[in-house]
Design a protein around this motif. Structure first.
Motif, PDB file in Angstrom:
ATOM      1  N   SER A  42     -36.041 -28.804  81.210  1.00  0.00           N
ATOM      2  CA  SER A  42     -37.266 -29.391  81.745  1.00  0.00           C
ATOM      3  C   SER A  42     -37.381 -30.861  81.340  1.00  0.00           C
ATOM      4  CB  SER A  42     -38.494 -28.629  81.247  1.00  0.00           C
ATOM      5  OG  SER A  42     -38.615 -28.724  79.840  1.00  0.00           O
ATOM      6  N   THR A  43     -38.075 -31.618  82.186  1.00  0.00           N
ATOM      7  CA  THR A  43     -38.336 -33.023  81.894  1.00  0.00           C
ATOM      8  C   THR A  43     -39.814 -33.188  81.574  1.00  0.00           C
ATOM      9  OG1 THR A  43     -36.564 -33.787  83.343  1.00  0.00           O
ATOM     10  CG2 THR A  43     -38.275 -35.374  82.792  1.00  0.00           C
ATOM     11  N   ARG A  44     -40.094 -33.825  80.435  1.00  0.00           N
ATOM     12  CA  ARG A  44     -41.478 -34.009  80.013  1.00  0.00           C
ATOM     13  C   ARG A  44     -41.696 -35.457  79.584  1.00  0.00           C
ATOM     14  NH1 ARG A  44     -43.971 -29.073  76.658  1.00  0.00           N
ATOM     15  NH2 ARG A  44     -45.820 -30.049  77.561  1.00  0.00           N
ATOM     16  N   ILE A  45     -42.972 -35.837  79.496  1.00  0.00           N
ATOM     17  CA  ILE A  45     -43.327 -37.198  79.088  1.00  0.00           C
ATOM     18  C   ILE A  45     -43.660 -37.168  77.606  1.00  0.00           C
ATOM     19  CG2 ILE A  45     -44.804 -39.185  79.509  1.00  0.00           C
ATOM     20  CD1 ILE A  45     -45.524 -37.762  82.243  1.00  0.00           C
ATOM     21  N   LEU A  46     -42.799 -37.785  76.805  1.00  0.00           N
ATOM     22  CA  LEU A  46     -42.999 -37.854  75.367  1.00  0.00           C
ATOM     23  C   LEU A  46     -43.745 -39.142  75.036  1.00  0.00           C
ATOM     24  CD1 LEU A  46     -42.430 -36.895  72.433  1.00  0.00           C
ATOM     25  CD2 LEU A  46     -40.281 -38.204  72.565  1.00  0.00           C
ATOM     26  N   VAL A  47     -44.892 -39.012  74.381  1.00  0.00           N
ATOM     27  CA  VAL A  47     -45.660 -40.148  73.885  1.00  0.00           C
ATOM     28  C   VAL A  47     -45.528 -40.164  72.368  1.00  0.00           C
ATOM     29  CG1 VAL A  47     -47.960 -41.153  73.663  1.00  0.00           C
ATOM     30  CG2 VAL A  47     -47.293 -40.020  75.801  1.00  0.00           C
ATOM     31  N   ALA A  48     -45.223 -41.320  71.801  1.00  0.00           N
ATOM     32  CA  ALA A  48     -45.090 -41.427  70.348  1.00  0.00           C
ATOM     33  C   ALA A  48     -45.764 -42.705  69.877  1.00  0.00           C
ATOM     34  CB  ALA A  48     -43.613 -41.407  69.933  1.00  0.00           C
ATOM     35  N   LYS A  62     -58.558 -46.870  65.313  1.00  0.00           N
ATOM     36  CA  LYS A  62     -59.477 -46.243  64.368  1.00  0.00           C
ATOM     37  C   LYS A  62     -59.680 -44.761  64.658  1.00  0.00           C
ATOM     38  CE  LYS A  62     -60.343 -50.489  63.013  1.00  0.00           C
ATOM     39  NZ  LYS A  62     -59.813 -51.050  61.771  1.00  0.00           N
ATOM     40  N   ALA A  63     -59.169 -44.282  65.820  1.00  0.00           N
ATOM     41  CA  ALA A  63     -59.589 -42.944  66.246  1.00  0.00           C
ATOM     42  C   ALA A  63     -58.524 -42.100  66.918  1.00  0.00           C
ATOM     43  CB  ALA A  63     -60.784 -43.062  67.190  1.00  0.00           C
ATOM     44  N   GLY A  64     -57.650 -42.667  67.760  1.00  0.00           N
ATOM     45  CA  GLY A  64     -56.684 -41.835  68.461  1.00  0.00           C
ATOM     46  C   GLY A  64     -56.165 -42.470  69.733  1.00  0.00           C
ATOM     47  N   LEU A  65     -55.900 -41.625  70.741  1.00  0.00           N
ATOM     48  CA  LEU A  65     -55.259 -42.068  71.979  1.00  0.00           C
ATOM     49  C   LEU A  65     -56.140 -41.819  73.190  1.00  0.00           C
ATOM     50  CD1 LEU A  65     -51.554 -40.801  71.730  1.00  0.00           C
ATOM     51  CD2 LEU A  65     -52.341 -43.170  71.630  1.00  0.00           C
ATOM     52  N   TYR A  66     -56.161 -42.816  74.089  1.00  0.00           N
ATOM     53  CA  TYR A  66     -56.809 -42.676  75.389  1.00  0.00           C
ATOM     54  C   TYR A  66     -55.758 -42.591  76.484  1.00  0.00           C
ATOM     55  CZ  TYR A  66     -61.486 -43.805  73.669  1.00  0.00           C
ATOM     56  OH  TYR A  66     -62.696 -43.773  73.018  1.00  0.00           O
ATOM     57  N   VAL A  67     -56.094 -41.868  77.553  1.00  0.00           N
ATOM     58  CA  VAL A  67     -55.318 -41.898  78.789  1.00  0.00           C
ATOM     59  C   VAL A  67     -56.241 -42.402  79.886  1.00  0.00           C
ATOM     60  CG1 VAL A  67     -53.965 -40.596  80.467  1.00  0.00           C
ATOM     61  CG2 VAL A  67     -53.898 -39.948  78.049  1.00  0.00           C
ATOM     62  N   TYR A  68     -55.762 -43.406  80.636  1.00  0.00           N
ATOM     63  CA  TYR A  68     -56.542 -44.001  81.726  1.00  0.00           C
ATOM     64  C   TYR A  68     -55.773 -43.875  83.035  1.00  0.00           C
ATOM     65  CZ  TYR A  68     -58.664 -46.619  77.793  1.00  0.00           C
ATOM     66  OH  TYR A  68     -59.254 -46.982  76.604  1.00  0.00           O
ATOM     67  N   GLY A  69     -56.507 -43.827  84.146  1.00  0.00           N
ATOM     68  CA  GLY A  69     -55.909 -44.009  85.456  1.00  0.00           C
ATOM     69  C   GLY A  69     -55.857 -45.486  85.791  1.00  0.00           C
ATOM     70  N   LEU A  70     -55.225 -45.831  86.907  1.00  0.00           N
ATOM     71  CA  LEU A  70     -55.159 -47.230  87.311  1.00  0.00           C
ATOM     72  C   LEU A  70     -56.513 -47.776  87.713  1.00  0.00           C
ATOM     73  CD1 LEU A  70     -51.793 -47.520  89.298  1.00  0.00           C
ATOM     74  CD2 LEU A  70     -52.224 -47.702  86.832  1.00  0.00           C
ATOM     75  N   MET A 110     -46.477 -37.670  67.593  1.00  0.00           N
ATOM     76  CA  MET A 110     -45.874 -37.386  68.903  1.00  0.00           C
ATOM     77  C   MET A 110     -46.722 -36.417  69.718  1.00  0.00           C
ATOM     78  SD  MET A 110     -41.899 -37.451  67.689  1.00  0.00           S
ATOM     79  CE  MET A 110     -42.336 -36.975  66.023  1.00  0.00           C
ATOM     80  N   PHE A 111     -46.682 -36.621  71.038  1.00  0.00           N
ATOM     81  CA  PHE A 111     -47.544 -35.897  71.960  1.00  0.00           C
ATOM     82  C   PHE A 111     -46.793 -35.668  73.272  1.00  0.00           C
ATOM     83  CE2 PHE A 111     -49.679 -38.985  69.352  1.00  0.00           C
ATOM     84  CZ  PHE A 111     -50.751 -38.298  68.788  1.00  0.00           C
ATOM     85  N   TRP A 112     -47.222 -34.655  74.010  1.00  0.00           N
ATOM     86  CA  TRP A 112     -46.806 -34.493  75.402  1.00  0.00           C
ATOM     87  C   TRP A 112     -47.921 -35.011  76.295  1.00  0.00           C
ATOM     88  CZ3 TRP A 112     -41.994 -34.080  75.246  1.00  0.00           C
ATOM     89  CH2 TRP A 112     -41.312 -33.145  74.470  1.00  0.00           C
ATOM     90  N   LEU A 113     -47.547 -35.723  77.339  1.00  0.00           N
ATOM     91  CA  LEU A 113     -48.490 -36.175  78.356  1.00  0.00           C
ATOM     92  C   LEU A 113     -48.221 -35.401  79.638  1.00  0.00           C
ATOM     93  CD1 LEU A 113     -50.628 -38.138  79.542  1.00  0.00           C
ATOM     94  CD2 LEU A 113     -48.735 -39.725  80.022  1.00  0.00           C
ATOM     95  N   ASP A 114     -49.252 -34.771  80.172  1.00  0.00           N
ATOM     96  CA  ASP A 114     -49.146 -34.067  81.451  1.00  0.00           C
ATOM     97  C   ASP A 114     -49.435 -35.079  82.559  1.00  0.00           C
ATOM     98  OD1 ASP A 114     -49.750 -32.578  83.817  1.00  0.00           O
ATOM     99  OD2 ASP A 114     -50.092 -30.795  82.594  1.00  0.00           O
ATOM    100  N   GLY A 115     -48.410 -35.398  83.351  1.00  0.00           N
ATOM    101  CA  GLY A 115     -48.573 -36.399  84.391  1.00  0.00           C
ATOM    102  C   GLY A 115     -49.536 -35.988  85.490  1.00  0.00           C
ATOM    103  N   ALA A 116     -49.684 -34.688  85.720  1.00  0.00           N
ATOM    104  CA  ALA A 116     -50.568 -34.209  86.788  1.00  0.00           C
ATOM    105  C   ALA A 116     -52.030 -34.255  86.371  1.00  0.00           C
ATOM    106  CB  ALA A 116     -50.177 -32.789  87.187  1.00  0.00           C
ATOM    107  N   THR A 117     -52.315 -33.890  85.129  1.00  0.00           N
ATOM    108  CA  THR A 117     -53.707 -33.820  84.677  1.00  0.00           C
ATOM    109  C   THR A 117     -54.142 -35.011  83.834  1.00  0.00           C
ATOM    110  OG1 THR A 117     -53.173 -32.644  82.627  1.00  0.00           O
ATOM    111  CG2 THR A 117     -53.494 -31.317  84.620  1.00  0.00           C
ATOM    112  N   GLY A 118     -53.181 -35.752  83.298  1.00  0.00           N
ATOM    113  CA  GLY A 118     -53.507 -36.851  82.403  1.00  0.00           C
ATOM    114  C   GLY A 118     -53.892 -36.397  81.005  1.00  0.00           C
ATOM    115  N   LYS A 119     -53.640 -35.137  80.674  1.00  0.00           N
ATOM    116  CA  LYS A 119     -54.038 -34.602  79.383  1.00  0.00           C
ATOM    117  C   LYS A 119     -52.915 -34.751  78.350  1.00  0.00           C
ATOM    118  CE  LYS A 119     -58.025 -33.313  80.944  1.00  0.00           C
ATOM    119  NZ  LYS A 119     -59.229 -34.096  80.553  1.00  0.00           N
TER     120      LYS A 119
END
Length: 363
Positions: free
Chosen positions: A115-121, A80-88, A135-144
Motif C-alpha cells: 500500500s501507498t500512504r502519506i507519511l508526515v513527520a 506550541k500545540a500540534g499539527l493542522y491540515v488545511y485545504g487550498l 510521525m503521522f499518517w495523513l488520509d488524502g481523502a479525508t484530510g485526517k
C-alpha cells in the motif's frame, strides 16, 4: 565528524548585486539592510492557528492530490500545540494535538503490504533535551491525521540537544521508506533512515554533520541527492549525500547573495525539464531569495505584498510544490508562514508559483 569546506563559490555577474546594494536601506546604527525585491501578492491564506498572542505557526508541507489537484492538502505546525491540515481554500480540515512540533515534511511511501500512504513527520521538541521525530499518517481523502509514534534518535557521543529543523528525502538504501534529517539547535544535522517495524516507523541514525551555530531550515533535492541547510546568521550550506557528509558554502548572508539574517525556511522548486531553484526565507528583511541551482547564482528576490490579502513578515517556514494545483495555481503552489497576522494569530499565506516566476522573469 566531517571537516568543512568553507570556501565560497565565486559569484560572477555584478549587475544583480549592484541593484541590491542600491536598494539597501537602514534605519539606524546596527539596523539590518532592506534589500530590493519585487512584490508578489498572496491569493489565499489559511485560518489562523489556535495559539494566539504567541510565536506559534512555523512550517508548512504540501501534499499534491494528483487525481484532483484542487483537493490537495497543506500540513502546518503550531509549535506550541500540534499539527493542522488545511485545504487550498485555507480552511482547517483537521487538527491533532501533538505537542511542540517545529518543522514538518511529508512523503508518499510504499509499505511492506504494497500500500501507498502519506507519511508526515516533524521535529518534536516537546522534550528539549531528547530530540525526537514525531510521525503521522495523513488520509488524502479525508484530510485526517493519525499519530504513529514519536521516536528518539539520540546517538552516541552527542549531548542532549533540542530537535529544531526537519526535512525528508527519498530512500538511499534497501528497505527504507525515506531518509530523515533533523537539525538540532546546536547546528548538528543528523541523518536517519526511516523503516517500517511492526506498524511503527522507526528511525535508524546513520551519520551527521556539524554547522558552527544555530541552524534550522533544510530541504533535500532528490534529483541530485543534495541536502541544503540554513545556518541562520551565516547563510546556506549544501551537503552532497552520495558520500561522506561534508558541508560546502552555497550562499552567504549579505547583499551579494540577497540574504538578510536570519536565514530561515528553505524550499526547492524543480521543473520537469530540469530547471530548479532553491528558495530561502530572508527573514531579516521580510523577503524571499531564489537561487538558480544550475549556476548557483541569485536569480531574484520577492516579498509577499500588494494584494487584497495582507503580506508576510518574520517568515520562518516555507514550502513550494510544482505542478497543477487547479485554476488558481496552474504551475505550482508556494506557502509562507506569516509571523505577524495581527489582529489574528499567525497563519500561512498561499501564492501562485506562476505569479512568482513571471514577476522575477524566470524562464
Amino acid at each position: 565528524m566531517a571537516i568543512f569546506d568553507t570556501v565560497l563559490k565565486a559569484r560572477p555577474g555584478a549587475l544583480l548585486p549592484a541593484l541590491l546594494l542600491a536598494g539597501c536601506a537602514t534605519t539606524g546604527e546596527g539596523a539590518r539592510p532592506y534589500l530590493a525585491a519585487t512584490n508578489v501578492p498572496a491569493i489565499a491564506e489559511t485560518e489562523p492557528v489556535g495559539t494566539a498572542n504567541d510565536d506559534a505557526a512555523d512550517d508548512p508541507a504540501i501534499w499534491r492530490n494528483a487525481a484532483d489537484p484542487a483537493a490537495s492538502l497543506i500540513v502546518g505546525t503550531d509549535k506550541k500545540a500540534g499539527l493542522y491540515v488545511y485545504g487550498l481554500d485555507g480552511k482547517v480540515r483537521d487538527f491533532l494535538a501533538a505537542g511542540a512540533l517545529n518543522n514538518v515534511d511529508l512523503r508518499e511511501v510504499t509499505l511492506a503490504d504494497g500500500s501507498t500512504r502519506i507519511l508526515v513527520a516533524a521535529s518534536d521538541r516537546t522534550d528539549r533535551a531528547e530530540p525526537r521525530i514525531a510521525m503521522f499518517w495523513l488520509d488524502g481523502a479525508t484530510g485526517k491525521l493519525t499519530a504513529i509514534s514519536s521516536e528518539s534518535f539520540l546517538f552516541e557521543g552527542h549531548a542532549p540537544a533540542e530537535a529544531y529543523g526537519f526535512c525528508m528525502g527519498g530512500s538511499l538504501g534497501n528497505g527504507e521508506l525515506a531518509r530523515a534529517y533533523v537539525v538540532l539547535k546546536d547546528g548538528t544535522v543528523a541523518e536517519s533512515g526511516l523503516y517500517e517495524v511492526e506498524r511503527r516507523i522507526v528511525p535508524e541514525y546513520f551519520r551527521d554533520v556539524k554547522l558552527a551555530t544555530q541552524s534550522e531550515g533544510c530541504v533535500v533535492d532528490d534529483a541530485t541527492q543534495t541536502l541544503y541547510v540554513a545556518e541562520e546568521d551565516v547563510g546556506i550550506w549544501k551537503v552532497p549525500l552520495q558520500a561522506e557528509m561534508k558541508a560546502h558554502a552555497f550562499a552567504r548572508v549579505g547583499a551579494a547573495d540577497g540574504l538578510v539574517d536570519d536565514v530561515e525556511g528553505l524550499a526547492l522548486a524543480r521543473m520537469a525539464d530540469g530547471r530548479a531553484w532553491l528558495v530561502a526565507s530572508s527573514q531579516g528583511d521580510n523577503a524571499y531569495a531564489l537561487f538558480d541551482l544550475a549556476s548557483g547564482k541569485l536569480a531574484g528576490r520577492f516579498r509577499i505584498a500588494g494584494g487584497a490579502i495582507d503580506g508576510t513578515s518574520d517568515t520562518d517556514g516555507i514550502e513550494v510544490a510544482l505542478g497543477d494545483f487547479g485554476l488558481r495555481y496552474p504551475e505550482g503552489l508556494f506557502i509562507a508562514q506569516d509571523g505577524d497576522n495581527a489582529p489574528e494569530a499567525q497563519n500561512f499565506k498561499l501564492l501562485s508559483w506562476q505569479a512568482i516566476r513571471e514577476a522575477l522573469g524566470l524562464e
